[in-house]
Design a protein around this motif. Structure first.
Motif, PDB file in Angstrom:
ATOM      1  N   GLY A  72      -0.584   9.793  -0.366  1.00 27.77           N
ATOM      2  CA  GLY A  72      -1.319   9.697  -1.616  1.00 27.77           C
ATOM      3  C   GLY A  72      -0.852   8.615  -2.564  1.00 27.77           C
ATOM      4  O   GLY A  72      -1.011   8.740  -3.779  1.00 27.77           O
ATOM      5  N   LYS A  73      -0.302   7.529  -2.018  1.00 26.74           N
ATOM      6  CA  LYS A  73       0.248   6.487  -2.884  1.00 26.74           C
ATOM      7  C   LYS A  73      -0.424   5.127  -2.692  1.00 26.74           C
ATOM      8  O   LYS A  73       0.198   4.086  -2.881  1.00 26.74           O
ATOM      9  N   GLU A  74      -1.693   5.136  -2.338  1.00 22.64           N
ATOM     10  CA  GLU A  74      -2.446   3.893  -2.151  1.00 22.64           C
ATOM     11  C   GLU A  74      -2.465   3.057  -3.435  1.00 22.64           C
ATOM     12  O   GLU A  74      -2.231   1.850  -3.405  1.00 22.64           O
ATOM     13  N   SER A  75      -2.720   3.676  -4.578  1.00 18.21           N
ATOM     14  CA  SER A  75      -2.795   2.897  -5.826  1.00 18.21           C
ATOM     15  C   SER A  75      -1.433   2.324  -6.187  1.00 18.21           C
ATOM     16  O   SER A  75      -1.343   1.201  -6.693  1.00 18.21           O
ATOM     17  N   ALA A  76      -0.365   3.045  -5.903  1.00 22.23           N
ATOM     18  CA  ALA A  76       0.983   2.521  -6.146  1.00 22.23           C
ATOM     19  C   ALA A  76       1.238   1.307  -5.257  1.00 22.23           C
ATOM     20  O   ALA A  76       1.850   0.321  -5.697  1.00 22.23           O
ATOM     21  N   ALA A  77       0.761   1.360  -4.022  1.00 19.37           N
ATOM     22  CA  ALA A  77       0.942   0.237  -3.094  1.00 19.37           C
ATOM     23  C   ALA A  77       0.216  -1.006  -3.594  1.00 19.37           C
ATOM     24  O   ALA A  77       0.731  -2.119  -3.473  1.00 19.37           O
ATOM     25  N   LEU A  78      -0.940  -0.823  -4.164  1.00 23.17           N
ATOM     26  CA  LEU A  78      -1.699  -1.967  -4.687  1.00 23.17           C
ATOM     27  C   LEU A  78      -0.965  -2.611  -5.864  1.00 23.17           C
ATOM     28  O   LEU A  78      -1.098  -3.820  -6.090  1.00 23.17           O
ATOM     29  N   GLN A  79      -0.164  -1.833  -6.585  1.00 24.10           N
ATOM     30  CA  GLN A  79       0.624  -2.354  -7.706  1.00 24.10           C
ATOM     31  C   GLN A  79       1.922  -3.028  -7.245  1.00 24.10           C
ATOM     32  O   GLN A  79       2.522  -3.781  -7.999  1.00 24.10           O
ATOM     33  N   ARG A  80       2.381  -2.720  -6.037  1.00 18.95           N
ATOM     34  CA  ARG A  80       3.675  -3.208  -5.538  1.00 18.95           C
ATOM     35  C   ARG A  80       3.563  -4.390  -4.584  1.00 18.95           C
ATOM     36  O   ARG A  80       4.511  -4.687  -3.853  1.00 18.95           O
ATOM     37  N   LYS A  81       2.420  -5.063  -4.584  1.00 16.33           N
ATOM     38  CA  LYS A  81       2.254  -6.241  -3.733  1.00 16.33           C
ATOM     39  C   LYS A  81       3.239  -7.323  -4.156  1.00 16.33           C
ATOM     40  O   LYS A  81       3.547  -7.456  -5.332  1.00 16.33           O
ATOM     41  N   GLY A  82       3.692  -8.085  -3.181  1.00 16.15           N
ATOM     42  CA  GLY A  82       4.618  -9.183  -3.472  1.00 16.15           C
ATOM     43  C   GLY A  82       5.788  -9.178  -2.519  1.00 16.15           C
ATOM     44  O   GLY A  82       5.665  -8.798  -1.361  1.00 16.15           O
ATOM     45  N   LYS A  83       6.921  -9.558  -3.010  1.00 13.71           N
ATOM     46  CA  LYS A  83       8.121  -9.680  -2.197  1.00 13.71           C
ATOM     47  C   LYS A  83       8.564  -8.334  -1.646  1.00 13.71           C
ATOM     48  O   LYS A  83       8.502  -7.320  -2.330  1.00 13.71           O
ATOM     49  N   THR A  84       9.002  -8.362  -0.392  1.00 14.11           N
ATOM     50  CA  THR A  84       9.604  -7.185   0.241  1.00 14.11           C
ATOM     51  C   THR A  84      11.046  -7.525   0.577  1.00 14.11           C
ATOM     52  O   THR A  84      11.476  -8.663   0.394  1.00 14.11           O
ATOM     53  N   LYS A  85      11.778  -6.583   1.121  1.00 11.41           N
ATOM     54  CA  LYS A  85      13.162  -6.843   1.519  1.00 11.41           C
ATOM     55  C   LYS A  85      13.274  -7.474   2.912  1.00 11.41           C
ATOM     56  O   LYS A  85      14.367  -7.760   3.365  1.00 11.41           O
ATOM     57  N   PHE A  86      12.139  -7.698   3.552  1.00  7.92           N
ATOM     58  CA  PHE A  86      12.147  -8.201   4.921  1.00  7.92           C
ATOM     59  C   PHE A  86      11.906  -9.705   4.969  1.00  7.92           C
ATOM     60  O   PHE A  86      10.932 -10.202   4.407  1.00  7.92           O
ATOM     61  N   GLN A  87      12.772 -10.399   5.674  1.00  6.80           N
ATOM     62  CA  GLN A  87      12.719 -11.851   5.734  1.00  6.80           C
ATOM     63  C   GLN A  87      11.482 -12.403   6.438  1.00  6.80           C
ATOM     64  O   GLN A  87      11.086 -13.537   6.200  1.00  6.80           O
ATOM     65  N   ASP A  88      10.843 -11.613   7.269  1.00  8.69           N
ATOM     66  CA  ASP A  88       9.689 -12.101   8.024  1.00  8.69           C
ATOM     67  C   ASP A  88       8.344 -11.682   7.420  1.00  8.69           C
ATOM     68  O   ASP A  88       7.303 -11.877   8.030  1.00  8.69           O
ATOM     69  N   VAL A  89       8.364 -11.113   6.215  1.00 10.78           N
ATOM     70  CA  VAL A  89       7.126 -10.670   5.572  1.00 10.78           C
ATOM     71  C   VAL A  89       6.820 -11.610   4.408  1.00 10.78           C
ATOM     72  O   VAL A  89       7.501 -11.581   3.382  1.00 10.78           O
TER      73      VAL A  89
END
Length: 190
Positions: A72-89
């Protein structure tokens, strides 16, 4: 004459149904019904044309999105777009918000080398681990024989009912659809 026409129409309908079930199988019909339900719930959305493509594999990026929708966290995911901790993303990839939320909620991890491998097909073992975590049972899984310990827990929960599981084999969209559908009747473990 009216009765005779009704009888012919009834026989024609029965014949059509039998031919449909013979040609496509009951499993296909059941899977299509599951797909309709999962689309309605927003858990699986299909390709850009809305096709579920049940026979195709599903990538780790796609499954991260599915798992975030499940909790149930689709809207939170849309707010968290951007850098991740993964070097290949790349920070511009469509799935970055879903990956961030999935990681933050303990659903998914990357690999020891610091990669996520977006386009790699997710295996049954990985998908089952994520689903067991999403349902709140991850901390209750016994043993260290991953992924077999998670597969065992999933089997006991009924998550893998009607799915032929092979730990290292890529999961198809159909496999995922059935397991998601099964998860809808499993009480949360938290």
């Amino acid at each position: 004459m009216h009765r005779r026409v009704k009888k012919i129409i009834t026989l024609a309908l029965i014949f059509t149904i039998l031919v449909f079930h013979t040609a496509y199988g009951l499993e296909t019909t059941k899977l299509e019904d599951i797909g309709v339900r999962l689309k309605a719930l927003g858990l699986m959305i299909g390709d850009p044309d809305g096709n579920m493509r049940f026979q195709d594999n599903i990538t780790r990026a796609e499954f991260a999105a599915v798992s975030v929708r499940l909790i149930g966290k689709e809207s939170a995911a849309l707010q968290r777009k951007g850098k991740t901790k993964f070097q290949d993303v790349p920070s511009t990839h469509w799935s970055t918000g879903h990956i961030n939320i999935a990681v933050e909620n303990g659903l998914i991890r990357g690999y020891e080398d610091g990669t996520f491998r977006l386009n790699r097909n997710i295996t049954h073992g990985e998908a089952i681990t994520i689903l067991v975590n999403a349902l709140g049972y991850g901390s209750k899984v016994q043993g260290t024989d991953w992924p077999n310990n998670f597969i065992h827990a999933a089997t006991e929960l009924g998550l893998t009912k009607d799915v032929a599981i092979k730990a290292e084999t890529p999961a198809t969209r159909g496999d995922i659809a059935v397991m998601l559908h099964n998860s809808l009747t499993i009480p949360l473990g938290k």
